[in-house]
Design a protein around this motif. Structure first.
Motif, mmCIF file in Angstrom:
data_model
loop_
_atom_site.group_PDB
_atom_site.id
_atom_site.type_symbol
_atom_site.label_atom_id
_atom_site.label_comp_id
_atom_site.label_asym_id
_atom_site.label_seq_id
_atom_site.Cartn_x
_atom_site.Cartn_y
_atom_site.Cartn_z
ATOM 1 N N SER A 152 12.492 -46.260 8.949
ATOM 2 C CA SER A 152 11.374 -45.633 8.927
ATOM 3 C C SER A 152 11.165 -44.516 9.895
ATOM 4 O O SER A 152 10.596 -43.441 9.628
ATOM 5 C CB SER A 152 10.152 -46.550 9.055
ATOM 6 N N ILE A 153 11.937 -44.884 10.984
ATOM 7 C CA ILE A 153 11.938 -44.047 12.154
ATOM 8 C C ILE A 153 12.640 -42.770 11.956
ATOM 9 O O ILE A 153 12.391 -41.580 12.275
ATOM 10 C CB ILE A 153 12.379 -44.357 13.608
ATOM 11 N N GLY A 154 14.073 -42.858 11.178
ATOM 12 C CA GLY A 154 15.142 -41.969 10.673
ATOM 13 C C GLY A 154 14.469 -40.736 10.382
ATOM 14 O O GLY A 154 14.629 -39.728 10.768
ATOM 15 N N PRO A 155 13.540 -40.495 9.265
ATOM 16 C CA PRO A 155 13.268 -39.385 8.689
ATOM 17 C C PRO A 155 12.193 -38.619 9.746
ATOM 18 O O PRO A 155 12.351 -37.110 9.683
ATOM 19 C CB PRO A 155 12.252 -39.726 7.619
ATOM 20 N N LEU A 156 11.572 -39.064 10.804
ATOM 21 C CA LEU A 156 10.965 -38.444 11.740
ATOM 22 C C LEU A 156 11.804 -37.460 12.377
ATOM 23 O O LEU A 156 11.256 -36.680 13.229
ATOM 24 C CB LEU A 156 10.295 -39.428 12.638
ATOM 25 N N GLY A 157 13.261 -37.610 12.505
ATOM 26 C CA GLY A 157 14.025 -36.692 13.084
ATOM 27 C C GLY A 157 13.848 -35.498 12.558
ATOM 28 O O GLY A 157 14.333 -34.399 13.068
ATOM 29 N N ILE A 158 13.291 -35.383 11.201
ATOM 30 C CA ILE A 158 13.148 -33.966 10.549
ATOM 31 C C ILE A 158 12.466 -33.025 11.578
ATOM 32 O O ILE A 158 12.666 -31.930 11.562
ATOM 33 C CB ILE A 158 12.558 -33.993 9.178
ATOM 34 N N LYS A 159 11.397 -33.593 12.316
ATOM 35 C CA LYS A 159 10.463 -32.844 13.084
ATOM 36 C C LYS A 159 11.155 -32.356 14.141
ATOM 37 O O LYS A 159 10.705 -31.320 14.934
ATOM 38 C CB LYS A 159 9.559 -33.648 13.423
ATOM 39 N N LEU A 160 12.436 -32.742 14.691
ATOM 40 C CA LEU A 160 13.127 -32.417 15.886
ATOM 41 C C LEU A 160 13.920 -31.094 15.538
ATOM 42 O O LEU A 160 14.582 -30.400 16.397
ATOM 43 C CB LEU A 160 14.182 -33.542 16.474
ATOM 44 N N LEU A 161 14.177 -30.928 14.073
ATOM 45 C CA LEU A 161 14.810 -29.598 13.737
ATOM 46 C C LEU A 161 14.345 -28.313 14.344
ATOM 47 O O LEU A 161 14.755 -27.325 14.466
ATOM 48 C CB LEU A 161 14.599 -29.392 12.200
ATOM 49 N N GLY A 162 12.926 -28.321 14.701
ATOM 50 C CA GLY A 162 12.320 -27.362 15.084
ATOM 51 C C GLY A 162 12.991 -27.016 16.683
ATOM 52 O O GLY A 162 12.541 -25.856 17.261
ATOM 53 N N PHE A 163 13.434 -27.894 17.276
ATOM 54 C CA PHE A 163 14.279 -27.793 18.658
ATOM 55 C C PHE A 163 15.606 -27.268 18.472
ATOM 56 O O PHE A 163 16.366 -26.781 19.445
ATOM 57 C CB PHE A 163 14.070 -28.774 19.539
ATOM 58 N N GLY A 164 16.260 -27.302 17.269
ATOM 59 C CA GLY A 164 17.547 -26.759 17.071
ATOM 60 C C GLY A 164 18.230 -27.842 16.008
ATOM 61 O O GLY A 164 17.797 -29.070 16.015
ATOM 62 N N GLN A 165 19.119 -27.396 15.210
ATOM 63 C CA GLN A 165 19.530 -28.199 14.154
ATOM 64 C C GLN A 165 20.368 -29.342 14.579
ATOM 65 O O GLN A 165 20.711 -30.308 13.910
ATOM 66 C CB GLN A 165 20.403 -27.277 13.074
ATOM 67 N N ALA A 166 21.018 -29.113 15.835
ATOM 68 C CA ALA A 166 21.844 -30.133 16.230
ATOM 69 C C ALA A 166 20.993 -31.294 17.198
ATOM 70 O O ALA A 166 21.523 -32.345 17.274
ATOM 71 C CB ALA A 166 22.836 -29.537 17.430
ATOM 72 N N VAL A 167 19.761 -31.005 17.281
ATOM 73 C CA VAL A 167 19.062 -31.916 18.349
ATOM 74 C C VAL A 167 18.764 -33.430 17.626
ATOM 75 O O VAL A 167 18.997 -34.598 18.521
ATOM 76 C CB VAL A 167 17.483 -31.226 18.601
ATOM 77 N N PRO A 168 18.433 -33.608 16.418
ATOM 78 C CA PRO A 168 18.150 -35.059 15.821
ATOM 79 C C PRO A 168 19.430 -35.543 16.024
ATOM 80 O O PRO A 168 19.480 -37.114 16.190
ATOM 81 C CB PRO A 168 17.978 -34.663 14.542
ATOM 82 N N PHE A 169 20.764 -35.060 15.651
ATOM 83 C CA PHE A 169 21.995 -35.841 15.667
ATOM 84 C C PHE A 169 22.440 -36.099 17.182
ATOM 85 O O PHE A 169 22.812 -37.143 17.370
ATOM 86 C CB PHE A 169 22.952 -34.836 15.157
ATOM 87 N N TRP A 170 22.084 -35.307 18.159
ATOM 88 C CA TRP A 170 22.314 -35.728 19.545
ATOM 89 C C TRP A 170 21.308 -36.677 19.987
ATOM 90 O O TRP A 170 22.203 -37.511 20.769
ATOM 91 C CB TRP A 170 22.396 -34.573 20.442
ATOM 92 N N VAL A 171 20.242 -36.950 19.663
ATOM 93 C CA VAL A 171 19.189 -38.056 19.890
ATOM 94 C C VAL A 171 19.753 -38.998 19.443
ATOM 95 O O VAL A 171 19.632 -40.005 20.113
ATOM 96 C CB VAL A 171 17.940 -37.491 19.692
ATOM 97 N N LEU A 172 20.107 -39.316 18.393
ATOM 98 C CA LEU A 172 20.699 -40.463 17.648
ATOM 99 C C LEU A 172 21.909 -40.775 18.331
ATOM 100 O O LEU A 172 22.081 -42.046 18.411
ATOM 101 C CB LEU A 172 20.787 -40.274 16.380
#
Length: 396
Positions: A152-172
């Motif tokens: 459930s938490i995973g899709p919320l990473g879509i919101k991090l795309l606004g900071f850059g396409q690589a941001v969700p991947f680095w956070v994870l």
């Protein structure tokens, strides 16, 4: 392929909590990767069919791991298999945004699938082997809830795309790195106990399927639902006129519903029986899925229906495993776990592909009609399943 009879892992609360943490981040990785990469490909003009085929690569890797998981666990033990799984998921994570090529993504998803399957096989078998039968429903439900939380938490990473396409991947990647350190420092180096050659059950995979076929089908249905929703729902939403923000907000509620109902359904199955709960949840969940297209672009009606449907079928994988553990002698549990992982993988491969093709052939909402029919058929099929009387004396 070697078999295992029982395991030496400790039943301590700390070990269980570490396993739960591992499964949470595994859920986050799948919940993030499928929708984010699907959105990238949809924006590039890739067809839903090809989008789904690329997403299925993750489950092809998972399928490959199921073929050797039992042998690897016997050779390396629980801790090393979990560590290897974490590393195999982490490395591709930081490569996705820097190599935006669909062919490279296919390979990276294969590697993630191998790692994710290793994590699940080791963790869920550990839980099954050390849990008492009378508490199996609630413990395996807590395990499923943990995955649902991450999912459930995973899709919320879509919101991090606004900071850059690589941001969700680095956070994870950073989160999984912290969990890897925890596993290295705290989890005991446990090994499964091998069965003596004379005790090794013959045709254990065939026997698991024959004696517990109904308990293993939920793994296939759950894999189909999970992968299909994460890969095809973003396409469905965009096709009917939703925006990315609505999609990213709605998708987690499939898992959130599972969080609400997973433990109650697990406890209910301890009291009423796993089969009755699985049949009822399958029928009710199937009907709810079929109602989703009627909600159209109405945000709140879609949210309610996704939550109810996800809650009813979100415990299918864990309850199915618990039911298999009720039906089978302990010596067959590792083989049954492999079969369940295999079914989950097959469902996960079929889900994005068939769902994408159904959207192309018919209409966006037809993906939910088809999914609902599958769960309805499962519920009805329970009428024809009977536990074999000769197993009663050997399961306990």
């Amino acid at each position: 392929m070697s078999s295992i009879h029982t395991a030496k892992p400790s039943h301590s609360i700390s070990n269980y909590l570490i396993l739960i943490t591992v499964i949470v981040v595994a859920g986050i990785s799948q919940g993030l990767l499928l929708p984010v990469l699907s959105i990238f490909l949809e924006q590039k003009g890739v067809s839903p069919g090809l989008n789904g085929l690329n997403a299925a690569a993750l489950y092809v890797g998972s399928f490959a791991m199921t073929l050797v998981a039992e042998r690897l666990l016997g050779a390396f033990g629980f801790k090393k298999l979990i560590i290897g799984g974490l590393i195999f998921v982490m490395i591709p994570l930081i490569l996705f945004p820097y190599f935006p090529d669909i062919k490279i993504w296919f390979i990276l998803r294969l590697i993630v699938g191998v790692g994710d399957s290793a994590l699940h096989y080791a963790a869920q078998l550990w839980v099954l082997l050390v849990t008492a039968p009378e508490k199996r429903g609630r413990y395996i439900s807590l395990y499923g809830m943990s995955y649902g939380l991450g999912f459930s938490i995973g899709p919320l990473g879509i919101k991090l795309l606004g900071f850059g396409q690589a941001v969700p991947f680095w956070v994870l990647f950073i989160c999984m790195g912290a969990v890897l350190v925890l596993v290295l420092m705290k989890l005991p180096n446990s090994r499964p106990e091998k069965v003596e050659q004379g005790q090794m059950p013959e045709r254990r995979f065939r026997r698991s399927l024959t004696w517990a076929w109904y308990a293993l089908i939920p793994a296939l249905l759950y894999g189909y639902m999970e992968a299909g929703m994460n890969s095809n729902f973003p396409v469905y939403g965009l096709r009917i006129g939703m925006d990315e923000s609505q999609i990213s907000s709605l998708l987690p509620f499939v898992g959130i519903g599972g969080l609400f109902l997973q433990f109650p359904l697990g406890m209910l199955s301890d009291r009423l029986g796993r089969k009755k709960v699985l049949m009822s949840a399958g029928i009710a969940g199937g009907i709810t899925f079929m109602l989703i297209p009627a909600a159209g672009t109405h945000f709140w009606w879609t949210l309610v229906l996704l939550t109810i449907a996800g809650g009813l079928v979100g415990s299918f994988f864990s309850l199915g495993l618990a039911y298999a553990a009720d039906l089978l002698p302990k010596v067959l549990l590792p083989a049954a776990n492999v079969v369940a992982s295999f079914y989950f993988t097959i469902g996960s491969i079929i889900g994005p592909n068939l769902g994408g093709q159904v959207i192309n052939w018919f209409s966006p909402g037809s993906m939910f009609i088809w999914m609902g029919c599958m769960y309805l058929l499962f519920g009805v099929a329970g009428v024809f399943f009977r536990r074999k009387p000769e197993l009663q004396s050997v399961v306990e």
